[in-house]
Scaffold this active site. Structure first.
Site, PDB file in Angstrom:
ATOM      1  N   LYS A  79       0.867  -1.181   0.000  1.00 48.97           N
ATOM      2  CA  LYS A  79       0.000   0.000   0.000  1.00 48.97           C
ATOM      3  C   LYS A  79       0.904   1.231   0.000  1.00 48.97           C
ATOM      4  O   LYS A  79       1.951   1.242   0.675  1.00 48.97           O
ATOM      5  CB  LYS A  79      -0.888  -0.033   1.250  1.00 48.97           C
ATOM      6  CG  LYS A  79      -1.889   1.115   1.327  1.00 48.97           C
ATOM      7  CD  LYS A  79      -2.832   0.961   2.528  1.00 48.97           C
ATOM      8  CE  LYS A  79      -3.883   2.054   2.580  1.00 48.97           C
ATOM      9  NZ  LYS A  79      -4.826   1.898   3.707  1.00 48.97           N
ATOM     10  N   SER A 154      -9.833   1.978   2.786  1.00 50.19           N
ATOM     11  CA  SER A 154      -8.934   2.742   1.947  1.00 50.19           C
ATOM     12  C   SER A 154      -7.890   1.901   1.223  1.00 50.19           C
ATOM     13  O   SER A 154      -7.277   2.376   0.271  1.00 50.19           O
ATOM     14  CB  SER A 154      -8.219   3.797   2.792  1.00 50.19           C
ATOM     15  OG  SER A 154      -7.343   3.179   3.727  1.00 50.19           O
ATOM     16  N   SER A 178     -10.031  -0.526   6.971  1.00 51.00           N
ATOM     17  CA  SER A 178      -9.447  -0.407   5.632  1.00 51.00           C
ATOM     18  C   SER A 178      -8.780  -1.651   5.085  1.00 51.00           C
ATOM     19  O   SER A 178      -8.397  -1.664   3.915  1.00 51.00           O
ATOM     20  CB  SER A 178      -8.440   0.736   5.608  1.00 51.00           C
ATOM     21  OG  SER A 178      -9.132   1.931   5.426  1.00 51.00           O
TER      22      SER A 178
HETATM   23  N1  GLN Z   1     -13.285   3.940   6.084  1.00 54.32           N
HETATM   24  C1  GLN Z   1     -12.737   4.423   7.307  1.00 54.32           C
HETATM   25  C2  GLN Z   1     -12.417   5.886   7.178  1.00 54.32           C
HETATM   26  O1  GLN Z   1     -12.754   6.433   6.181  1.00 54.32           O
HETATM   27  C3  GLN Z   1     -11.532   3.634   7.700  1.00 54.32           C
HETATM   28  C4  GLN Z   1     -10.287   4.023   7.000  1.00 54.32           C
HETATM   29  C5  GLN Z   1      -9.080   3.233   7.416  1.00 54.32           C
HETATM   30  O2  GLN Z   1      -9.195   2.177   8.068  1.00 54.32           O
HETATM   31  N2  GLN Z   1      -7.909   3.745   7.067  1.00 54.32           N
HETATM   32  O3  GLN Z   1     -11.843   6.495   8.019  1.00 54.32           O
END
Ligand code: GLN
Length: 493
Positions: A79, A154, A178
């Site tokens: 990532k 994400s 995420s």
């Molecule tokens: N979808 C969640 C957010 O928008 C989690 C994001 C993440 O785990 N980095 O914050």
């Protein structure tokens, strides 16, 4: 040779050890596949083809000289939140469009030390804020199962790249879901370990008290290989725990020898709060069928109660933006990253660099977080949310007195359409089931348990008590030994 991308991590390890193919052949095969198909998917921000070939050659030479590290020469990708020395590290943002990291994140060094070959850096929502990968400066990632759909976020690039057969495993980060939610949307297994298990050094910070690195693969065993390589104490991260990392691969192998009721005695807690409201019927049905399969493997289901997911959601969306507002203050256009053109003075430099360099979702969270922390509001919002966070953790601790593992749907729906124009609040609601885990610092995993009527994957979330990654991985492996959802692949031809 034309099917090398369909091999599991273990098959790659065996094939390399038995000299059925070289790391260079494997790497070239995957690089060709990326070149041919990633135009449709957009999972990579940077493909480091030359570096990958160089490292694959080196791995082959070392193997020829008797190096027996199991993961030597096995490909993977990171990532783009992880700093990689000498390689562009953008975190999905224009702010870091020109940032060549001067050092490696600890998990990157560890994976390099295991001899693995990184093929590049994977697309993601900007600064890991998002659930659909539409918030990347480098364009939306498409779900390989249906390219009109989001892959989740994400870590959407990390999930899409594995689902597309570009790499057998990838790294991700999970602050509020995420890893688990994209794993669910892309039909993969994805694990977020206990907070403190993997070093955060060199992982660009979003919300530091939640952020944790983890892995994606098709199966629990794939995930275990990469997680094993990444985990462990690091002096450079004060929240990393000085604890030895168990041999998860051996635990999985032991589990396979445990007879036809390998999960006998395991109590799985099912929280009623996670099965109502917005939960899609087809998701609910598939999750319940998976629970029945776990019973057939010897586990017992226990009804438990957890904090209402809507409360955990509100708590997270106060605390995470507050931490983000503070963490992202370092991007000021001065030392590195994007700088606006012709600033008139220092104030103008800060304001325009940040307004032009950050996307709208990131700006929204910085504003929300700053508000929640500001004098006069801090007690009502930030401090109160901290108190609720403690209560959420206590509810999990109480539940673990009644059960060993908790099972829930990973997400209320399957992958939705790209450009569905959901409001931020609607998108945040999709994180309702994953977020409690991060508030409590627990390990959790998502694995595939079926498909909806449109052929889109459905995921089950398993939550363990602190340090119980082994239990999550072994039980998932037991499930995957008797089901084939994880073997279905997206077709890109
Ligand atoms: N979808 C969640 C957010 O928008 C989690 C994001 C993440 O785990 N980095 O914050």
């Amino acid at each position: 040779m034309s099917q090398l991308h369909t091999l599991s991590t273990q098959q790659m390890i065996q094939g390399l050890a038995n000299k059925e193919f070289s790391s260079l052949e494997l790497t070239n095969h995957l690089l060709n596949r990326i070149e041919k198909y990633d135009g449709q998917i957009n999972s990579f921000i940077t493909v480091t083809a030359d570096l990958a070939r160089q490292n694959a050659k080196l791995a082959d030479e070392l193997r020829a000289k008797g190096d027996t590290r199991p993961l030597l020469g096995v490909p993977m990708a990171h990532k783009d939140i992880f700093c990689t020395q000498g390689v562009l590290t953008t975190c999905g943002s224009k702010m870091l469009h020109n940032f060549i990291s001067p050092y490696d994140a600890t998990i990157v060094s560890k994976i390099n030390e295991a001899g693995m070959v990184s093929l590049g850096k994977l697309n993601m929502d900007e600064f890991a804020m998002g659930s659909d990968n539409e918030k990347s400066y480098y364009g939306a990632v498409k779900n390989p199962w249906d390219t009109t759909r989001v892959p989740g976020g994400s870590s959407g690039g990390s999930a899409a790249a594995v689902a597309a057969g570009f790499v057998p495993m990838s790294t991700g980060s999970d602050t509020g879901g995420s890893i688990r939610q994209p794993a669910s949307f892309c039909g993969l297994t994805g694990i977020k370990p206990t907070y403190g298990r993997a070093s955060r050094y060199g992982m660009i910070a979003y919300a530091s008290s939640f952020d944790q690195a983890g892995s994606f693969g098709r199966t629990a065993l794939d995930c275990a290989y990469l997680l094993q390589a990444m985990s462990g104490h690091d002096d450079k991260d004060s929240t990393s725990i000085a604890q030895s990392v168990p041999d998860w691969i051996a635990q999985i192998q032991d589990g396979r020898n445990a007879g036809d009721k390998p999960l006998a005695g395991l109590r799985i807690g099912v929280p009623s709060e996670y099965f109502g409201g917005a939960l899609n019927d087809q998701v609910s049905t598939a999750v319940k069928a998976a629970l029945a399969q776990y019973e057939a493997l010897g586990a017992t289901l226990v009804e438990i109660s957890l904090t209402d997911p809507e409360i955990t959601l509100a708590t997270y969306y106060l605390l995470a933006p507050a931490e983000a507002a503070s963490n992202l203050a370092r991007f000021d256009g001065v030392r590195f990253g994007y700088r606006c053109e012709n600033p008139t003075d220092l104030q103008d430099l800060y304001t325009r660099s940040r307004s032009e360099g950050f996307g709208l979702e990131v700006q929204r969270r910085i504003i929300m977080g700053t508000y929640a922390l500001s004098a006069g509001y801090c007690d009502a919002y930030y401090t109160k949310a901290q108190k609720v966070r403690r209560l959420v953790a206590q509810d999990f601790a109480k539940a673990f007195e009644q059960c060993d593992i908790i099972a829930t749907p990973t997400a209320p729906t399957t992958a939705y359409a790209i450009g569905a124009s959901l409001s931020p609040a609607e998108i945040y609601m999709g994180d309702a089931y994953t977020i409690g885990v991060n508030l409590a610092g627990l390990p959790a995993l998502s694995h595939p348990v079926g498909f909806d009527g449109q052929g889109l994957p459905i995921g089950l979330q398993l939550i363990g008590n602190h340090w119980q990654e082994g239990q999550l991985l072994t039980m998932t492996d037991a499930y995957q030994q008797v089901t084939d959802f994880h073997q279905k692949t997206a077709n890109l031809e």
